[in-house]
Write an enzyme that holds these catalytic residues in place. Structure first.
Site, mmCIF file in Angstrom:
data_model
loop_
_atom_site.group_PDB
_atom_site.id
_atom_site.type_symbol
_atom_site.label_atom_id
_atom_site.label_comp_id
_atom_site.label_asym_id
_atom_site.label_seq_id
_atom_site.Cartn_x
_atom_site.Cartn_y
_atom_site.Cartn_z
ATOM 1 N N TRP A 114 38.919 33.098 -41.598
ATOM 2 C CA TRP A 114 38.478 34.456 -42.005
ATOM 3 C C TRP A 114 39.354 34.566 -43.500
ATOM 4 O O TRP A 114 40.423 34.631 -43.601
ATOM 5 C CB TRP A 114 38.909 35.520 -41.067
ATOM 6 C CG TRP A 114 38.367 36.983 -41.217
ATOM 7 C CD1 TRP A 114 37.082 37.407 -41.272
ATOM 8 C CD2 TRP A 114 39.242 37.927 -41.513
ATOM 9 N NE1 TRP A 114 37.282 38.608 -41.497
ATOM 10 C CE2 TRP A 114 38.669 39.166 -41.778
ATOM 11 C CE3 TRP A 114 40.790 38.356 -41.631
ATOM 12 C CZ2 TRP A 114 39.138 40.206 -41.876
ATOM 13 C CZ3 TRP A 114 41.382 39.277 -41.595
ATOM 14 C CH2 TRP A 114 40.790 40.433 -41.746
ATOM 15 N N ASP A 170 46.382 35.911 -34.933
ATOM 16 C CA ASP A 170 45.341 36.851 -35.313
ATOM 17 C C ASP A 170 44.552 36.888 -33.988
ATOM 18 O O ASP A 170 43.652 35.751 -33.621
ATOM 19 C CB ASP A 170 44.651 36.531 -36.395
ATOM 20 C CG ASP A 170 43.817 37.844 -36.739
ATOM 21 O OD1 ASP A 170 43.604 38.762 -36.090
ATOM 22 O OD2 ASP A 170 43.234 37.908 -37.856
ATOM 23 N N LYS A 176 36.437 45.343 -31.712
ATOM 24 C CA LYS A 176 35.469 44.620 -30.918
ATOM 25 C C LYS A 176 35.290 44.961 -29.674
ATOM 26 O O LYS A 176 34.234 45.140 -29.122
ATOM 27 C CB LYS A 176 35.617 43.177 -31.259
ATOM 28 C CG LYS A 176 36.294 42.843 -32.620
ATOM 29 C CD LYS A 176 35.411 42.627 -33.699
ATOM 30 C CE LYS A 176 36.214 42.411 -35.164
ATOM 31 N NZ LYS A 176 35.417 42.103 -36.144
HETATM 32 C C1 LMR Z 1 33.956 39.663 -39.465
HETATM 33 O O1 LMR Z 1 34.617 38.611 -39.662
HETATM 34 O O2 LMR Z 1 32.690 39.725 -39.798
HETATM 35 C C2 LMR Z 1 34.722 40.885 -39.096
HETATM 36 O O3 LMR Z 1 35.976 40.703 -38.695
HETATM 37 C C3 LMR Z 1 34.731 42.058 -39.783
HETATM 38 C C4 LMR Z 1 35.505 41.777 -40.962
HETATM 39 O O4 LMR Z 1 36.386 42.746 -41.233
HETATM 40 O O5 LMR Z 1 35.345 41.066 -41.658
#
Ligand code: LMR
Length: 401
Positions: free
Chosen positions: A130, A211, A246
């Site tokens: 991420w 995380d 979520k």
């Molecule tokens: C995502 O990865 O789409 C979600 O966790 C929203 C975000 O904050 O990026």
């Protein structure tokens, strides 16, 4: 005065969602942002959440500041959910937990806490991850590097490369790990592999920073916490950022927690003090409403049971959509090409589609995916899955021409 302020090109996930919202096409499909939608394509207002909120609203009252660390009863309930009520680390009081502004806020506070108090300055994130992890740690002054993780050949984790790499890291390195439902790949470690990673973290004196944004979306609330329990059992000192956005479908309330597992209660008390100080200089203290709802659900047995059942149904729906997309696509492009869908788990999968194919999906079909090729399966419904499969097959075919 501001003439040198550079233009912000936007966040790859949020900006794409804004673009999707403006798209006038009726048959558009959002598979970009990590938000759970139901069979009608809507973010649900969970029944357990509504029941708790109805009760709270009857008695809203004045709202003084919460303490810097957040609401005590919420923090206790969050800790029990993550670690298990009977866990020795919970009972002995060696976990410092604060209420945070979503898991993003927890990562930020944790990153700053380590930077200031341990002088940490190098962090390792998974390849892929991420991407906001990169931004947060860079903003806190870290050098951010990547460890090998995703195996494009199998759609799973290249555990050998991952484990060997971590084994070679300098002592004291911070290693960000996704506790479950890896974002963006959906490629997870098995329980045996987590046990080996926990042993390695302790032996090599690395600082694991978990995380966990998607607890309950891979196997179950309990099973998805395995990594946390494995690290605690191995005697590791580590951090966990978790989100309630979520699994309570309370995205806009921004509720999460940061927990730091310490060797003993005295150290936990000192760590808690420094987490409070970090919160104070960032946002002072967290907001009340969302935490009240979550606390009520977690501590009221009937609501808790109802919440578990709803979350189980959400996970089952995602799983059904995963299989439906796999079946629809494999008849069009061949089972081998889409086997990754069955290997991966949670809200996301990594399609391997190229940016050009993703452009075709968005421009010609109104199907939105982030440019890394991550797909959010929770945006699929029984009525759009065939349409999406056709669009994906077309985009794959387009690239072959
Ligand atoms: C995502 O990865 O789409 C979600 O966790 C929203 C975000 O904050 O990026």
């Amino acid at each position: 005065m501001f003439s040198n302020v550079p233009f912000y090109r936007g966040d790859p996930i949020y900006s794409l969602f804004e673009e999707y919202e403006k798209d006038p096409r009726k048959n558009k499909v959002s598979l970009s942002i990590g938000v759970y939608c139901d069979e009608d394509g809507k973010v649900p207002y969970m029944r357990a959440v509504k029941a708790a909120e109805d009760e709270i609203t009857l008695n809203l009252g004045a709202r003084p500041y919460l303490p810097m660390e957040g609401m005590q009863s919420f923090r206790t309930a969050a800790q029990r959910l993550l670690f298990g009520e009977a866990h020795e680390a919970v009972k002995s009081g060696r976990i410092a937990t604060i209420q945070s502004v979503g898991a993003t806020g927890a990562v930020r506070v944790g990153a700053e806490f380590l930077r200031v108090n341990l002088n940490s300055n190098s962090v390792w994130i998974s390849d892929f991850t991420w991407e906001t992890h990169l931004d947060i740690f860079q903003a806190c002054g870290y050098k951010v590097s990547r460890y090998p993780y995703y195996d494009a050949g199998t759609g799973g984790v290249d555990f050998g490369a991952f484990h060997a790499f971590l084994d070679g890291l300098p002592e004291g390195s911070v290693v960000v790990l996704h506790a479950c439902a890896h974002n963006p790949t959906g490629a997870e470690l098995s329980n045996d592999e987590w046990t080996k990673v926990a042993e390695l973290m302790v032996r090599r004196r690395l600082i694991a920073f978990l995380d966990m944004a998607y607890q309950g979306f891979s196997k179950s609330l309990e099973d998805d916490a395995f990594a946390i329990r494995a690290l605690s059992d191995a005697g590791a000192s580590f951090l966990v950022a978790n989100s309630f956005s979520k699994n309570f479908a309370l995205y806009g309330e921004r509720v999460g927690a940061l927990s730091v597992v310490c060797p003993d209660a005295t150290q936990a008390e000192n760590v808690l003090g420094q987490l409070k100080a970090t919160a104070r200089r960032t946002y002072s203290s967290p907001p009340t409403h969302g935490a009240r709802i979550i606390e009520k659900v977690l501590t009221t047995p009937t609501l808790n049971a109802a919440w578990h059942a709803e979350l189980d149904a959400m996970r089952a729906r995602i799983q059904a959509m995963r299989h439906a997309l796999h079946d629809a696509l494999s008849s069009k492009v061949g089972a081998e090409r889409v086997n990754y869908l069955l290997v991966q788990s949670g809200m996301f999968s990594f399609t391997g589609l190229t940016p050009a194919q993703i452009d075709v999906l968005r421009e010609e079909f109104g199907v939105y995916l982030v440019s890394t090729g991550r797909i959010c399966l929770a945006g699929l419904t029984t009525s759009n899955v065939e349409y999406v499969a056709n669009a994906m097959a077309h985009a794959i075919e387009h690239a072959n021409r």
